[in-house]
Design a protein around this motif. Sequence first.
Motif, PDB file in Angstrom:
ATOM      1  N   THR A  64       0.296   8.809   5.478  1.00  0.00           N
ATOM      2  CA  THR A  64       0.006   7.578   4.730  1.00  0.00           C
ATOM      3  C   THR A  64       1.087   6.510   4.915  1.00  0.00           C
ATOM      4  O   THR A  64       1.060   5.489   4.240  1.00  0.00           O
ATOM      5  N   LEU A  96       5.423  10.245   2.837  1.00  0.00           N
ATOM      6  CA  LEU A  96       4.350   9.383   3.347  1.00  0.00           C
ATOM      7  C   LEU A  96       4.028   9.728   4.793  1.00  0.00           C
ATOM      8  O   LEU A  96       2.863   9.811   5.180  1.00  0.00           O
ATOM      9  N   GLN A 111       1.833   5.991  -7.218  1.00  0.00           N
ATOM     10  CA  GLN A 111       0.509   6.246  -7.799  1.00  0.00           C
ATOM     11  C   GLN A 111       0.209   5.193  -8.872  1.00  0.00           C
ATOM     12  O   GLN A 111      -0.184   5.521 -10.005  1.00  0.00           O
ATOM     13  N   CYS A 132       0.824  -1.219   0.000  1.00  0.00           N
ATOM     14  CA  CYS A 132       0.000   0.000   0.000  1.00  0.00           C
ATOM     15  C   CYS A 132       0.854   1.264   0.000  1.00  0.00           C
ATOM     16  O   CYS A 132       0.465   2.281  -0.577  1.00  0.00           O
ATOM     17  N   GLU A 133       2.028   1.205   0.628  1.00  0.00           N
ATOM     18  CA  GLU A 133       2.898   2.376   0.634  1.00  0.00           C
ATOM     19  C   GLU A 133       3.473   2.635  -0.754  1.00  0.00           C
ATOM     20  O   GLU A 133       3.577   3.788  -1.185  1.00  0.00           O
ATOM     21  N   GLU A 137       0.932   4.273  -2.954  1.00  0.00           N
ATOM     22  CA  GLU A 137       0.895   5.717  -2.695  1.00  0.00           C
ATOM     23  C   GLU A 137       2.095   6.432  -3.314  1.00  0.00           C
ATOM     24  O   GLU A 137       1.952   7.467  -3.955  1.00  0.00           O
TER      25      GLU A 137
END
Length: 114
Positions: free
Chosen positions: A109, A104, A45, A38-39, A42
């Motif tokens: 995030t 992040l 993108q 998930c990182e 982010e």
Amino acid sequence: MLKTEMALDKAALILKLLGDQTRLTIMKILDQHACCVCEFVEIFQMSQPAISQHLRKLKDLGLVQEERKGQWIFYSVNKNNEDYPFLQQLLEQLPSQGFRITELEENGTRISCC
């Protein structure tokens, strides 16, 4: 051949794999920071399946290892891999990607899936 020497075909395979800018950046980040998919979604993108595909290729070659924490999987560079000294020399030549982790954290995030 000495055990410390790397076969040219193996070096070529690693270099070909790292010829992709996304995978190269992932490796530079993972050399200093364990991250979950998930990182990277982010950071780049990109879709989760695309990131997972990049990580699978790196893992298949043994360059990346995973550690399960609950339902999440965190990735890091496999520094126990026999080819890590070669990889380390490459990664040391690249600019730091720590700013991506800092972004992040600043955006809230970092490890948002956990």
